[in-house]
Design an enzyme around this catalytic site. Sequence first.
Site, PDB file in Angstrom:
ATOM      1  N   HIS A  65       0.864  -1.185   0.000  1.00 28.21           N
ATOM      2  CA  HIS A  65       0.000   0.000   0.000  1.00 28.21           C
ATOM      3  C   HIS A  65       0.902   1.237   0.000  1.00 28.21           C
ATOM      4  CE1 HIS A  65      -3.726  -2.242   0.796  1.00 28.21           C
ATOM      5  NE2 HIS A  65      -2.964  -3.021   1.534  1.00 28.21           N
ATOM      6  N   ASN A  97      -6.271   0.879  -3.167  1.00 26.89           N
ATOM      7  CA  ASN A  97      -7.170   1.580  -2.223  1.00 26.89           C
ATOM      8  C   ASN A  97      -6.621   2.963  -1.852  1.00 26.89           C
ATOM      9  OD1 ASN A  97      -5.070   0.379  -0.745  1.00 26.89           O
ATOM     10  ND2 ASN A  97      -6.297   0.235   1.113  1.00 26.89           N
ATOM     11  N   ASP A 310       1.941  -6.808   2.560  1.00 25.56           N
ATOM     12  CA  ASP A 310       0.789  -6.004   3.013  1.00 25.56           C
ATOM     13  C   ASP A 310       1.285  -4.753   3.747  1.00 25.56           C
ATOM     14  OD1 ASP A 310      -1.766  -5.079   3.389  1.00 25.56           O
ATOM     15  OD2 ASP A 310      -2.383  -6.660   4.775  1.00 25.56           O
ATOM     16  N   PRO A 328      -6.171  -0.259  10.595  1.00 22.86           N
ATOM     17  CA  PRO A 328      -5.440  -1.524  10.619  1.00 22.86           C
ATOM     18  C   PRO A 328      -4.267  -1.491   9.641  1.00 22.86           C
ATOM     19  CG  PRO A 328      -7.440  -1.787   9.326  1.00 22.86           C
ATOM     20  CD  PRO A 328      -7.437  -0.354   9.830  1.00 22.86           C
TER      21      PRO A 328
HETATM   22 ZN   LIG Z   1      -6.192  -7.039   2.588  1.00 25.38          ZN
END
Ligand SMILES: [Zn+2]
Lengths: 436, 305
Positions: A65, A97, A310, A328
């Site tokens: 991300h 995202n 992640d 999170p």
């Molecule tokens: Zn995920």
Amino acid sequence: MSADLAILITGALPYGEESQDLLLVDGIIAAMGQDAVTHPDAAGAQRVDGAGLIVLPGLVDLHTHLREPGREDAETVETGSAAAALGGYTAIFAMPNTDPTADTAGVVEQVLRLGQAAGLVDVQPIGAVTVGRKGERLAELAAMAHSAAQVRVFSDDGDCVSDPLLMRRSLEYVKAFDGVIAQHAQEPRLTVGSQMHEGAVSATLGMTGWPAVAEEAIIARDCLLADHVDSRLHICHLSTAGSVDIVAAAKARGTKVTAEVTPHHLLLTDQAAVGYDPVFKVNPPLRTSPDIDALRRGLARGTIDIVATDHAPHAIQDKECEWDQASPGMLGLQTALSIVVLTMVEPGLLDWRGVARVMSEAPATIGVLAGHGRPIAVGEPANLVLVDAKAHWTVRGSDLASLSRNTPYEGMELPAPVMATFLRGRPTVLNGQLVG
Amino acid sequence: MPRHLLSAGDLTRESALHILDTTERIGQAIAGREVRKLPTLRGRTVVNLFYEDSTRTRLSFEAAAKRLSADVINFSAKGSSVSKGESLKDTAWTLQAIGADAIVCRHSSSGAPHQLSGWVDGHVINAGDGTHEHPTQALIDAFTVRKHLGDVEGKRIVIVGDVIHSRVARSNVLLLSTLGAQVTLVAPPTLLPKGIESWPVTVDYDFDRALAGVDAVMMLRVQRERMGDAFFPTTREYSRQYGLDDRRRALIANHGIVMHPGPMVRGMEISPSVADGPGSVIVEQVANGVIVRMAVLYLLLSART
Ligand SMILES: [Zn+2]
């Protein structure tokens, strides 16, 4: 005629095996072993002392991300790229995202260009499956696939494509361009208000649980759907023993399913939530010791194909708050290789060839990314990482390249620091420091 | 005494008994006085930091602190800088700057008082956090049990109702078992948390069976506001299965007592005749609240650190 860029790495150990010299010329591995030193380009080459260092193909992260566009206070493509290079990566897949969502050709091309401008790793955008990641209607997947970004991986990560019909359609649709749907497996109705793994610890802490079955039910369903339409499915961040069993059964049946595990799910358990420090809040949540054992064994056996970080940077105010209000996610790029060494290599579950497979070759294959995850051989692209398997380093969030500080490993001493990274024969990291 | 009171699990048997004994002494000291105020905490500052409305609990802590002559500052998150986006950590720094000796924290997030305790020098008392704990309520309940049944050790106590959302239940399970009681939880399976096997209790879904011969029955409030979805089919069915009525009251041991931390939903959780009937100590629980909280404030603030 001399090369524009020549580097001679001396005495390093490809896959941790025999000591060899490697000559990198103009982005490819031009020679290895005896030939490297006698090669005409070796004379003018910059020398890098690789004595005793492990050489692996440059790492590839299928799940990063980067927060840009939209949350440049948490991370930018540039700072995320720096963290990736320092972690030994030469390519990362950027999750969509962002704000705006990467659900059009325009946004994915923007991310691609920002990655090229930073020039530290190849930044390969992932496209959203549905418009705005709302799970309502398909985004223009073909437009993203045919854009300059050549998107092959699609994901609504952060949220699950929970509508079974929409999931079926997306799996079918991306077959036209060898795409893959990367699913964040989380049944939304079973995880309303969830804060951490549902079990003894959540019961004691008084936090709403995220049950293992909410992940397993979606994986089972999606494997059946992928079977039915004969499409490629990738499961993001497996976190439970049951998930490993389901993927193993699906693979045995011939389902085109691949799966990833994060470094933190290989090491940390739900006990970490006991102090209510939101740095340990992650989605899917940290599970239990038996889950960790199953994940490690699944990765060793190949049921789980890859390790993906992640990497999820968050600004301080989004983490230094009440647990249930915290975002999170954890940083991962700069610590991933060390955690894999700690959890898989040191216990003897994986050798260095195995590390190359799960952190470079297989992720590049799943993501259809040419030029990465290639063998260390003459004529191959010179995307490489040098690792000091004998040394240790101490994690200091303030020293990390990411704009955010949410590392769960603060103060921990970890093995195997990355000493150098080469992207197409050009060093991005030398002596553990960014170059240039 | 621990430095903070964040969980009933922070208390050893010894420290819990010390609090209960101190409560007893404070109760006696006050009973004999015309002015029910002790000079013990003169010059000390107690902040009631309430992120969640609870007039009952706030008044009880406020009365306790004032009867010990402490200065009390009530800080309600509503209409304050908090509603303008100030973080818990910023608020902690403010409280630190004004020199709060003790902070009584009520918060809708589980763990918030625990986090707060890492950011301030003052003593933090958890006055209810999310669906986690409410340790002073458990002390009140233990004190009430002791007063009526002589001791907590060896007593059979049934806790009934919405365990999954109940901070009172969590704290009571920890404290009552530390003090040697045998605790049984009774609820429909949907209102019991997964992982409850690790708790030092037995679980029963059958209220009638669990009631036979028990010394105390502790009813919990059904937290309808936390139930986005059906945890049970109808209130009528809940009441039939898990409500305490006269017939069930008769199943308890003769000396047995009936408790409820309040506020009660009369008719559903407990019939009015039982709530107001013989053996009901519900009103007394409220009265005991003030002296128990006096004991806690006194012991935390007078401990040499
Ligand atoms: Zn995920």
